[in-house]
Design a protein around this motif. Structure first.
Motif, PDB file in Angstrom:
ATOM      1  N   LEU A 276       1.020  -5.632  -3.193  1.00  0.00           N
ATOM      2  CA  LEU A 276       0.945  -4.185  -3.038  1.00  0.00           C
ATOM      3  C   LEU A 276      -0.167  -3.858  -2.047  1.00  0.00           C
ATOM      4  O   LEU A 276      -1.322  -3.688  -2.423  1.00  0.00           O
ATOM      5  CB  LEU A 276       0.674  -3.527  -4.394  1.00  0.00           C
ATOM      6  CG  LEU A 276       1.570  -3.986  -5.547  1.00  0.00           C
ATOM      7  CD1 LEU A 276       1.141  -3.333  -6.855  1.00  0.00           C
ATOM      8  CD2 LEU A 276       3.029  -3.678  -5.254  1.00  0.00           C
ATOM      9  N   GLY A 277       0.176  -3.826  -0.783  1.00  0.00           N
ATOM     10  CA  GLY A 277      -0.787  -3.527   0.263  1.00  0.00           C
ATOM     11  C   GLY A 277      -0.288  -2.368   1.103  1.00  0.00           C
ATOM     12  O   GLY A 277       0.278  -1.411   0.585  1.00  0.00           O
ATOM     13  N   THR A 278      -0.496  -2.457   2.409  1.00  0.00           N
ATOM     14  CA  THR A 278       0.026  -1.434   3.318  1.00  0.00           C
ATOM     15  C   THR A 278       1.525  -1.284   3.118  1.00  0.00           C
ATOM     16  O   THR A 278       2.072  -0.183   3.184  1.00  0.00           O
ATOM     17  CB  THR A 278      -0.279  -1.810   4.774  1.00  0.00           C
ATOM     18  OG1 THR A 278      -1.694  -1.996   4.910  1.00  0.00           O
ATOM     19  CG2 THR A 278       0.180  -0.729   5.725  1.00  0.00           C
ATOM     20  N   GLY A 279       2.179  -2.400   2.878  1.00  0.00           N
ATOM     21  CA  GLY A 279       3.591  -2.421   2.499  1.00  0.00           C
ATOM     22  C   GLY A 279       3.724  -3.116   1.157  1.00  0.00           C
ATOM     23  O   GLY A 279       2.746  -3.319   0.446  1.00  0.00           O
ATOM     24  N   VAL A 280       4.957  -3.465   0.812  1.00  0.00           N
ATOM     25  CA  VAL A 280       5.206  -4.245  -0.406  1.00  0.00           C
ATOM     26  C   VAL A 280       5.976  -5.495  -0.005  1.00  0.00           C
ATOM     27  O   VAL A 280       7.097  -5.410   0.506  1.00  0.00           O
ATOM     28  CB  VAL A 280       6.014  -3.445  -1.454  1.00  0.00           C
ATOM     29  CG1 VAL A 280       6.396  -4.346  -2.633  1.00  0.00           C
ATOM     30  CG2 VAL A 280       5.211  -2.250  -1.944  1.00  0.00           C
ATOM     31  N   GLY A 281       5.342  -6.648  -0.196  1.00  0.00           N
ATOM     32  CA  GLY A 281       5.994  -7.921   0.062  1.00  0.00           C
ATOM     33  C   GLY A 281       6.301  -8.603  -1.255  1.00  0.00           C
ATOM     34  O   GLY A 281       5.940  -8.114  -2.328  1.00  0.00           O
ATOM     35  N   GLY A 282       6.961  -9.730  -1.174  1.00  0.00           N
ATOM     36  CA  GLY A 282       7.277 -10.409  -2.423  1.00  0.00           C
ATOM     37  C   GLY A 282       7.819 -11.802  -2.222  1.00  0.00           C
ATOM     38  O   GLY A 282       8.099 -12.237  -1.097  1.00  0.00           O
ATOM     39  N   GLY A 283       7.947 -12.502  -3.322  1.00  0.00           N
ATOM     40  CA  GLY A 283       8.510 -13.837  -3.328  1.00  0.00           C
ATOM     41  C   GLY A 283       9.009 -14.158  -4.726  1.00  0.00           C
ATOM     42  O   GLY A 283       8.579 -13.549  -5.711  1.00  0.00           O
ATOM     43  N   ILE A 284       9.928 -15.102  -4.807  1.00  0.00           N
ATOM     44  CA  ILE A 284      10.578 -15.440  -6.068  1.00  0.00           C
ATOM     45  C   ILE A 284      10.528 -16.954  -6.258  1.00  0.00           C
ATOM     46  O   ILE A 284      10.876 -17.711  -5.342  1.00  0.00           O
ATOM     47  CB  ILE A 284      12.048 -14.975  -6.065  1.00  0.00           C
ATOM     48  CG1 ILE A 284      12.135 -13.470  -5.798  1.00  0.00           C
ATOM     49  CG2 ILE A 284      12.744 -15.331  -7.378  1.00  0.00           C
ATOM     50  CD1 ILE A 284      13.505 -13.030  -5.314  1.00  0.00           C
ATOM     51  N   VAL A 285      10.109 -17.382  -7.421  1.00  0.00           N
ATOM     52  CA  VAL A 285      10.132 -18.798  -7.784  1.00  0.00           C
ATOM     53  C   VAL A 285      11.006 -18.942  -9.018  1.00  0.00           C
ATOM     54  O   VAL A 285      10.756 -18.305 -10.047  1.00  0.00           O
ATOM     55  CB  VAL A 285       8.713 -19.337  -8.062  1.00  0.00           C
ATOM     56  CG1 VAL A 285       8.778 -20.796  -8.519  1.00  0.00           C
ATOM     57  CG2 VAL A 285       7.840 -19.216  -6.815  1.00  0.00           C
TER      58      VAL A 285
ATOM     59  N   CYS B  29      10.769   4.968   4.730  1.00  0.00           N
ATOM     60  CA  CYS B  29      10.123   3.650   4.677  1.00  0.00           C
ATOM     61  C   CYS B  29       9.887   3.126   6.090  1.00  0.00           C
ATOM     62  O   CYS B  29      10.589   3.515   7.028  1.00  0.00           O
ATOM     63  CB  CYS B  29      11.000   2.675   3.892  1.00  0.00           C
ATOM     64  SG  CYS B  29      10.290   1.009   3.723  1.00  0.00           S
ATOM     65  N   SER B  30       8.945   2.228   6.230  1.00  0.00           N
ATOM     66  CA  SER B  30       8.628   1.651   7.540  1.00  0.00           C
ATOM     67  C   SER B  30       9.790   0.860   8.124  1.00  0.00           C
ATOM     68  O   SER B  30       9.846   0.622   9.331  1.00  0.00           O
ATOM     69  CB  SER B  30       7.401   0.740   7.431  1.00  0.00           C
ATOM     70  OG  SER B  30       7.664  -0.336   6.547  1.00  0.00           O
ATOM     71  N   CYS B  31      10.731   0.455   7.271  1.00  0.00           N
ATOM     72  CA  CYS B  31      11.867  -0.342   7.746  1.00  0.00           C
ATOM     73  C   CYS B  31      12.935   0.524   8.422  1.00  0.00           C
ATOM     74  O   CYS B  31      13.871  -0.008   9.019  1.00  0.00           O
ATOM     75  CB  CYS B  31      12.489  -1.128   6.603  1.00  0.00           C
ATOM     76  SG  CYS B  31      13.430  -0.121   5.429  1.00  0.00           S
ATOM     77  N   GLY B  32      12.797   1.861   8.301  1.00  0.00           N
ATOM     78  CA  GLY B  32      13.767   2.752   8.905  1.00  0.00           C
ATOM     79  C   GLY B  32      14.731   3.371   7.909  1.00  0.00           C
ATOM     80  O   GLY B  32      15.474   4.303   8.246  1.00  0.00           O
ATOM     81  N   ARG B  33      14.734   2.844   6.681  1.00  0.00           N
ATOM     82  CA  ARG B  33      15.572   3.424   5.636  1.00  0.00           C
ATOM     83  C   ARG B  33      14.743   4.418   4.816  1.00  0.00           C
ATOM     84  O   ARG B  33      13.586   4.676   5.126  1.00  0.00           O
ATOM     85  CB  ARG B  33      16.143   2.321   4.741  1.00  0.00           C
ATOM     86  CG  ARG B  33      16.993   1.310   5.489  1.00  0.00           C
ATOM     87  CD  ARG B  33      17.561   0.280   4.529  1.00  0.00           C
ATOM     88  NE  ARG B  33      18.596   0.876   3.690  1.00  0.00           N
ATOM     89  CZ  ARG B  33      18.994   0.354   2.523  1.00  0.00           C
ATOM     90  NH1 ARG B  33      18.420  -0.743   2.055  1.00  0.00           N
ATOM     91  NH2 ARG B  33      19.949   0.934   1.827  1.00  0.00           N
ATOM     92  N   ASN B  34      15.345   4.932   3.769  1.00  0.00           N
ATOM     93  CA  ASN B  34      14.653   5.874   2.893  1.00  0.00           C
ATOM     94  C   ASN B  34      14.717   5.393   1.448  1.00  0.00           C
ATOM     95  O   ASN B  34      15.724   4.811   1.027  1.00  0.00           O
ATOM     96  CB  ASN B  34      15.292   7.264   2.977  1.00  0.00           C
ATOM     97  CG  ASN B  34      15.043   7.932   4.310  1.00  0.00           C
ATOM     98  OD1 ASN B  34      15.665   7.602   5.311  1.00  0.00           O
ATOM     99  ND2 ASN B  34      14.105   8.858   4.337  1.00  0.00           N
TER     100      ASN B  34
END
Length: 317
Positions: A133-142, A170-175
Motif C-alpha cells: 500500500l504505497g503510491t499505488g497498490v502492488g501485490g503478489g501471490i504465493v 486510477c493511474s492505469c486509465g480505468r476507473n
C-alpha cells in the motif's frame, strides 16, 4: 550456499549476498543510470554482482532479480518497464554473458511477496497474498509455497481489481480499481476532502495546510477521536477490507500480508481490518479464516525475495 538478490529501482539498484536462511550478509548499491540505456544498466548490475561474489565459487548458486514492470519470468525478458524506459530487454540472457550462473527474473512486487513468505512474517504459511500500500497498490501471490504469476508471468496485478464500477479514476486509465481506493494516494485524497468539508477537524492542527497532508494525518487524528478523521479511516478500511475479502474468497490464503508506508499504523490498522473482515468472509462459519499480518522485511524485501527466486529452484541443505 548463497545467492545474490538484486532489487532494481528507478533511482538505484540494490544487491545483497543472501544465505539460505534469508539473511543478507553483504550489500552493495549503484545508481540506476536510466538515461544511459539498458546495456549500461545491465553492465552495472554485472559489476555490482562481481563486487560481491566470485563467479567461480561453487557455493554461489545463482542470481535472482526483482524488476518493475511486465516481466516474463520463464524467459527472463523485461517486456515493459516504463520507469526504466525498457521494452523487450533480455535481462537474464545479457547478464548471463557476464556471469555464468542461473539467473531468474520476476516482477518486484512478486519478489517481495515471495521474500515475505519464505523468510519474513509469512514463513509459517504456504499460501499467502501480499499487498503493498504505497503510491499505488502492488501485490503478489504465493500458493503451495510457490510464486503464482499467471499467463506469461503477467498476473497478480492485485491493485487493478475493480471495486467500484465507474468509480474513482486510477493511474492505469480505468476507473474504480483497488489502487484508487486503497493506496496512500487515495488515503491522502480522501483526507483532504474531509478537511475541506470540516474546517474544525483536528486534522488541520496535525497538517496545517493541504500540502502537509500525508498517510498519517487521518489515522493519527482518528486515534485522538476526531470524527472526520474517523470517517476517512473507516472509508479506507472498508475498501481495503473488501479487496482483501475478494482475494480470500478467490485464493483462500492462510494469511494476507500488508506492506508499504500505510502499514506503519500497525495494530491500529490491523485490528480495524480484522474487525471489518471477521463476519464478512464468504461462508465465514464454515471456511478457514485468514490472518492479517504486517510485512517485516522492509526495504530488504526486494533483495531477499529475489534470492528466494533461486532458493525456490535449488535444493537447500
Amino acid at each position: 550456499m548463497y545467492c545474490i538478490g538484486i532489487d532494481i529501482g528507478g533511482m538505484s539498484i540494490k544487491a545483497g549476498v543472501v544465505d539460505k536462511d534469508g539473511k543478507i550478509v553483504k550489500k552493495g548499491k549503484v545508481v540506476t543510470d536510466v538515461a544511459a540505456g539498458e546495456h549500461k544498466i545491465i553492465n552495472d548490475i554485472g559489476r555490482l554482482v562481481l563486487s560481491l561474489a566470485d563467479p567461480n565459487d561453487r557455493d554461489f548458486v545463482g542470481i535472482g532479480i526483482g524488476c518493475p514492470g511486465a516481466i516474463n519470468s520463464s524467459t527472463g525478458v523485461v517486456d515493459r518497464a516504463f520507469n526504466l524506459n525498457w521494452h523487450k530487454v533480455a535481462l537474464a540472457e545479457e547478464l548471463a554473458r557476464m556471469i555464468n550462473k542461473p539467473i531468474k527474473v520476476s516482477n518486484d512486487a512478486n519478489v517481495a511477496a515471495l521474500g515475505e513468505t519464505m523468510f519474513g512474517v509469512g514463513r509459517m504459511y504456504t499460501d499467502t497474498v501480499f499487498l503493498t500500500l504505497g503510491t499505488g497498490v502492488g501485490g503478489g501471490i504465493v500458493l503451495g509455497g510457490k510464486l503464482y504469476e499467471g499467463n506469461e508471468s503477467k498476473g497478480a496485478e492485485l491493485g487493478h481489481m475493480v471495486l467500484v464500477v465507474e468509480g474513482e479514476p486510477c493511474s492505469c486509465g480505468r476507473n474504480g480499481c483497488m489502487e484508487a481506493y486503497c493506496s496512500a494516494s487515495a488515503l491522502i485524497r480522501e483526507t483532504k476532502k474531509a478537511m475541506l468539508a470540516d474546517k474544525n477537524s483536528a486534522m488541520w492542527k496535525f497538517s496545517p495546510t493541504l500540502d502537509d497532508v500525508d498517510g498519517r494525518t487521518a489515522f493519527e487524528c482518528s486515534k485522538a477521536g476526531d470524527r472526520s478523521a474517523n470517517a476517512v479511516v473507516d472509508y479506507f478500511v472498508k475498501y481495503l477490507g473488501e479487496g482483501m475479502l475478494n482475494f480470500a474468497n478467490i485464493f483462500r490464503p492462510q494469511a494476507i500480508i500488508l506492506g508499504g508506508g500505510v502499514c506503519a499504523q500497525g495494530d491500529y490498522l490491523i485490528y480495524k481490518l480484522k474487525d471489518y473482515c471477521k463476519d464478512r468472509n464468504y461462508g465465514f462459519a464454515d471456511t478457514p479464516r485468514f490472518d492479517i499480518l504486517v510485512a517485516q522485511l522492509g526495504n530488504d524485501a526486494g533483495i531477499i525475495g529475489a534470492a528466494g527466486l533461486i532458493y525456490s529452484m535449488v535444493q537447500v541443505n
